[in-house]
Write a protein that holds these residues in place. Sequence first.
Motif, PDB file in Angstrom:
ATOM      1  N   SER A 408      52.618  45.703  76.954  1.00  0.00           N
ATOM      2  CA  SER A 408      52.633  44.625  75.972  1.00  0.00           C
ATOM      3  C   SER A 408      51.224  44.403  75.465  1.00  0.00           C
ATOM      4  CB  SER A 408      53.185  43.319  76.574  1.00  0.00           C
ATOM      5  OG  SER A 408      52.342  42.843  77.597  1.00  0.00           O
ATOM      6  N   ILE A 409      51.132  43.820  74.267  1.00  0.00           N
ATOM      7  CA  ILE A 409      49.856  43.425  73.695  1.00  0.00           C
ATOM      8  C   ILE A 409      50.030  42.051  73.077  1.00  0.00           C
ATOM      9  CG2 ILE A 409      50.369  44.701  71.583  1.00  0.00           C
ATOM     10  CD1 ILE A 409      47.330  45.040  71.196  1.00  0.00           C
ATOM     11  N   GLU A 410      49.076  41.193  73.302  1.00  0.00           N
ATOM     12  CA  GLU A 410      49.155  39.803  72.852  1.00  0.00           C
ATOM     13  C   GLU A 410      47.836  39.413  72.200  1.00  0.00           C
ATOM     14  OE1 GLU A 410      49.792  35.336  74.811  1.00  0.00           O
ATOM     15  OE2 GLU A 410      49.713  37.137  76.068  1.00  0.00           O
ATOM     16  N   ASP A 411      47.934  38.808  71.007  1.00  0.00           N
ATOM     17  CA  ASP A 411      46.714  38.309  70.363  1.00  0.00           C
ATOM     18  C   ASP A 411      46.434  36.893  70.878  1.00  0.00           C
ATOM     19  OD1 ASP A 411      49.177  37.859  68.823  1.00  0.00           O
ATOM     20  OD2 ASP A 411      47.912  36.624  67.552  1.00  0.00           O
ATOM     21  N   LEU A 412      45.303  36.742  71.537  1.00  0.00           N
ATOM     22  CA  LEU A 412      44.973  35.482  72.194  1.00  0.00           C
ATOM     23  C   LEU A 412      44.243  34.499  71.298  1.00  0.00           C
ATOM     24  CD1 LEU A 412      43.754  36.712  75.709  1.00  0.00           C
ATOM     25  CD2 LEU A 412      46.029  35.936  75.047  1.00  0.00           C
ATOM     26  N   ASP A 413      43.387  35.019  70.393  1.00  0.00           N
ATOM     27  CA  ASP A 413      42.513  34.083  69.702  1.00  0.00           C
ATOM     28  C   ASP A 413      42.007  34.713  68.414  1.00  0.00           C
ATOM     29  OD1 ASP A 413      40.955  31.706  69.395  1.00  0.00           O
ATOM     30  OD2 ASP A 413      39.199  32.860  69.996  1.00  0.00           O
ATOM     31  N   GLU A 414      41.740  33.845  67.440  1.00  0.00           N
ATOM     32  CA  GLU A 414      41.051  34.246  66.213  1.00  0.00           C
ATOM     33  C   GLU A 414      39.930  33.241  65.970  1.00  0.00           C
ATOM     34  OE1 GLU A 414      41.849  34.184  61.457  1.00  0.00           O
ATOM     35  OE2 GLU A 414      43.334  35.243  62.663  1.00  0.00           O
ATOM     36  N   TYR A 415      38.739  33.758  65.698  1.00  0.00           N
ATOM     37  CA  TYR A 415      37.583  32.883  65.520  1.00  0.00           C
ATOM     38  C   TYR A 415      36.835  33.270  64.244  1.00  0.00           C
ATOM     39  CZ  TYR A 415      32.935  30.891  66.107  1.00  0.00           C
ATOM     40  OH  TYR A 415      31.755  30.224  65.896  1.00  0.00           O
ATOM     41  N   ARG A 416      36.449  32.239  63.502  1.00  0.00           N
ATOM     42  CA  ARG A 416      35.591  32.435  62.330  1.00  0.00           C
ATOM     43  C   ARG A 416      34.496  31.385  62.390  1.00  0.00           C
ATOM     44  NH1 ARG A 416      39.547  33.777  57.166  1.00  0.00           N
ATOM     45  NH2 ARG A 416      41.271  34.695  58.341  1.00  0.00           N
ATOM     46  N   GLY A 417      33.263  31.816  62.231  1.00  0.00           N
ATOM     47  CA  GLY A 417      32.153  30.876  62.289  1.00  0.00           C
ATOM     48  C   GLY A 417      30.839  31.559  62.025  1.00  0.00           C
ATOM     49  N   GLU A 418      29.781  30.842  62.293  1.00  0.00           N
ATOM     50  CA  GLU A 418      28.456  31.386  62.027  1.00  0.00           C
ATOM     51  C   GLU A 418      28.172  32.630  62.864  1.00  0.00           C
ATOM     52  OE1 GLU A 418      25.618  28.351  62.636  1.00  0.00           O
ATOM     53  OE2 GLU A 418      26.375  27.036  61.030  1.00  0.00           O
ATOM     54  N   ALA A 419      28.735  32.679  64.072  1.00  0.00           N
ATOM     55  CA  ALA A 419      28.457  33.808  64.953  1.00  0.00           C
ATOM     56  C   ALA A 419      29.030  35.114  64.414  1.00  0.00           C
ATOM     57  CB  ALA A 419      29.003  33.533  66.346  1.00  0.00           C
ATOM     58  N   THR A 420      30.085  35.047  63.609  1.00  0.00           N
ATOM     59  CA  THR A 420      30.703  36.273  63.089  1.00  0.00           C
ATOM     60  C   THR A 420      30.302  36.552  61.649  1.00  0.00           C
ATOM     61  OG1 THR A 420      32.668  35.006  62.425  1.00  0.00           O
ATOM     62  CG2 THR A 420      32.693  35.992  64.624  1.00  0.00           C
ATOM     63  N   GLY A 421      29.614  35.656  60.993  1.00  0.00           N
ATOM     64  CA  GLY A 421      29.165  35.889  59.621  1.00  0.00           C
ATOM     65  C   GLY A 421      30.331  36.036  58.669  1.00  0.00           C
ATOM     66  N   THR A 422      30.353  37.171  57.956  1.00  0.00           N
ATOM     67  CA  THR A 422      31.409  37.417  56.967  1.00  0.00           C
ATOM     68  C   THR A 422      32.623  38.093  57.587  1.00  0.00           C
ATOM     69  OG1 THR A 422      30.400  39.543  56.398  1.00  0.00           O
ATOM     70  CG2 THR A 422      29.722  37.611  55.114  1.00  0.00           C
ATOM     71  N   ARG A 423      32.647  38.186  58.896  1.00  0.00           N
ATOM     72  CA  ARG A 423      33.769  38.814  59.578  1.00  0.00           C
ATOM     73  C   ARG A 423      34.500  37.765  60.417  1.00  0.00           C
ATOM     74  NH1 ARG A 423      33.055  44.427  59.816  1.00  0.00           N
ATOM     75  NH2 ARG A 423      34.015  44.654  61.894  1.00  0.00           N
ATOM     76  N   LYS A 424      35.578  38.170  61.039  1.00  0.00           N
ATOM     77  CA  LYS A 424      36.325  37.294  61.938  1.00  0.00           C
ATOM     78  C   LYS A 424      36.522  38.030  63.264  1.00  0.00           C
ATOM     79  CE  LYS A 424      40.742  38.742  59.876  1.00  0.00           C
ATOM     80  NZ  LYS A 424      41.957  38.297  59.144  1.00  0.00           N
ATOM     81  N   SER A 425      36.747  37.246  64.302  1.00  0.00           N
ATOM     82  CA  SER A 425      36.839  37.810  65.654  1.00  0.00           C
ATOM     83  C   SER A 425      38.265  37.648  66.185  1.00  0.00           C
ATOM     84  CB  SER A 425      35.862  37.105  66.595  1.00  0.00           C
ATOM     85  OG  SER A 425      36.040  37.526  67.928  1.00  0.00           O
ATOM     86  N   TRP A 426      38.784  38.719  66.783  1.00  0.00           N
ATOM     87  CA  TRP A 426      40.088  38.704  67.426  1.00  0.00           C
ATOM     88  C   TRP A 426      39.915  39.054  68.899  1.00  0.00           C
ATOM     89  CZ3 TRP A 426      42.823  42.131  63.244  1.00  0.00           C
ATOM     90  CH2 TRP A 426      43.203  41.328  62.159  1.00  0.00           C
ATOM     91  N   THR A 427      40.731  38.453  69.736  1.00  0.00           N
ATOM     92  CA  THR A 427      40.782  38.795  71.156  1.00  0.00           C
ATOM     93  C   THR A 427      42.212  39.161  71.517  1.00  0.00           C
ATOM     94  OG1 THR A 427      38.960  37.298  71.688  1.00  0.00           O
ATOM     95  CG2 THR A 427      40.373  37.989  73.502  1.00  0.00           C
ATOM     96  N   PHE A 428      42.384  40.334  72.113  1.00  0.00           N
ATOM     97  CA  PHE A 428      43.703  40.829  72.513  1.00  0.00           C
ATOM     98  C   PHE A 428      43.760  40.921  74.036  1.00  0.00           C
ATOM     99  CE2 PHE A 428      42.737  42.784  68.404  1.00  0.00           C
ATOM    100  CZ  PHE A 428      43.822  42.378  67.654  1.00  0.00           C
ATOM    101  N   ARG A 429      44.960  40.763  74.568  1.00  0.00           N
ATOM    102  CA  ARG A 429      45.213  41.032  75.993  1.00  0.00           C
ATOM    103  C   ARG A 429      46.255  42.145  76.073  1.00  0.00           C
ATOM    104  NH1 ARG A 429      45.512  36.188  79.876  1.00  0.00           N
ATOM    105  NH2 ARG A 429      43.280  36.574  79.627  1.00  0.00           N
ATOM    106  N   LEU A 430      45.868  43.248  76.677  1.00  0.00           N
ATOM    107  CA  LEU A 430      46.720  44.425  76.784  1.00  0.00           C
ATOM    108  C   LEU A 430      47.142  44.602  78.237  1.00  0.00           C
ATOM    109  CD1 LEU A 430      44.209  45.116  74.624  1.00  0.00           C
ATOM    110  CD2 LEU A 430      45.690  47.087  74.216  1.00  0.00           C
ATOM    111  N   THR A 431      48.436  44.837  78.448  1.00  0.00           N
ATOM    112  CA  THR A 431      48.985  45.062  79.785  1.00  0.00           C
ATOM    113  C   THR A 431      49.454  46.503  79.884  1.00  0.00           C
ATOM    114  OG1 THR A 431      49.702  42.749  79.924  1.00  0.00           O
ATOM    115  CG2 THR A 431      50.702  44.303  81.466  1.00  0.00           C
TER     116      THR A 431
END
Length: 465
Positions: A408-431
């Motif tokens: 399984s794969i699960e998307d845990l989080d999406e983050y946008r802010g100064e730390a990522t600039g013009t990009r966005k951050s995703w966090t996945f949990r893979l089993t």
Amino acid sequence: TSRRLLDKPTDASMRFSRGLSDTLPPLALDRASALIAELGGGRVLRGMVDDHRGALPPIPPIEIPDGALERVLGCPVDSSEAATALARLGFSVEQDGGALRVLPPHFRRDVRILADVAEEVGRSLGYARVPSTLPGRRRPATELAPHPPVEDRVRDVLVGAGLDEAITYSFTAVAAAARLHGLGEGRAPIPLRNPLSEDLSVMRTSLLPGLCGALGRNLNRGVSDVALFEIGRAYWEGERTAPPPGSTPDGADAALPPLPEEPLLLGMVSQTGDGRADTVAARLRDLQSVLAFAAHDLAGVSVTIEPQEIPGLRPGRSGRIIADGAAVGVIGELDPDVVDGFALRGRVAAAELRIDGLVPQVPPAPRFRQPPTQPAVQLDLSVTVPVDARMGTALEIAREAAGELLESIEDLDEYRGEATGTRKSWTFRLTYRAADRTLKMTEAQARHDAVAAALETRLGAEVRR
């Protein structure tokens, strides 16, 4: 009689309509007269004025065959003991062996049949004598229980996710239907011939306008962060392809005006009052997760979101819900103009799903799956991606790269802010798990590295270390 003639119910009429004996009033009058004479110094005259058209028929005796009381009560009952108990209650009893002939007292006109006598015997002897048994007839189970209605299964999922159910009118206003289409996009609402009001003048083609109205009423009464859902039918003119339920088999009703298609829909709205983009994005992910769980629970299918511009929803934050290659719903954030049109506050996430387009007509039979006997390996992966990258595309790339070891794969989080600039951050949990052996960490890490490399190559991702 006086009650019927004058249409004026009285306490006496209510009592006698319930079968009270007509011998009770003379007894009550005698007692009242005696009290008046004794306590008030009154003088009681002879005779009685009785404006009564006729006495009630006499109470007939009730025959109780031998063993009848035992069959009704479900426990052994001795005939002599039953006769004694009835005599204490004022019944006249004649006993012939195990059979009884029972004559109720004049004030018990409610005792008419064998079951009434059995109730009096059981009450007098004590219901503790009656053994506890399971109700009904027992028989071996030969088939599975019928499936619960699909609405109940969907309702369980939504209530479990923390949403409150709303029930709105099947009618709506023309302006509300035009402001927010939902799944009714491109469909003209059916006007009513005798509308109750201008706000309820057409049949709804979507559940979302009614839910927005319910959301507004909650907000106006001080309720904050409202999350509502509704399960109901919409009305799409000219789209029915099968005869409506209840049609005659001879086709005699074919000449009647055609009925509209009535799809079963699920609508959801979730409001946040802080006005922040990341908060409403979290609400959208919550709705998406609920839809994914409901689709898997109802039909065993996975749903994805295909970004599209949907009328009434904010561009860039809207899309269609896809299952097995077919569009079955819409999801997104309400456009600011729509929010203002419904007099709402804050930002609102909304979704609408066609349930009967997702659930098969014949529910699939349940299948047993052996619980896993080998341990799993869970690894997290955080990446930054271009701001226009799609989550569904990333999940497909990850599944292809991980291969058969990915459970399984699960998307845990999406983050946008100064730390990522013009990009966005995703966090996945893979089993990862192997069905036939204990998976080594080196094997799982190799598949994990392959997933990261595929995301870097095909999606422009950068792994966050």
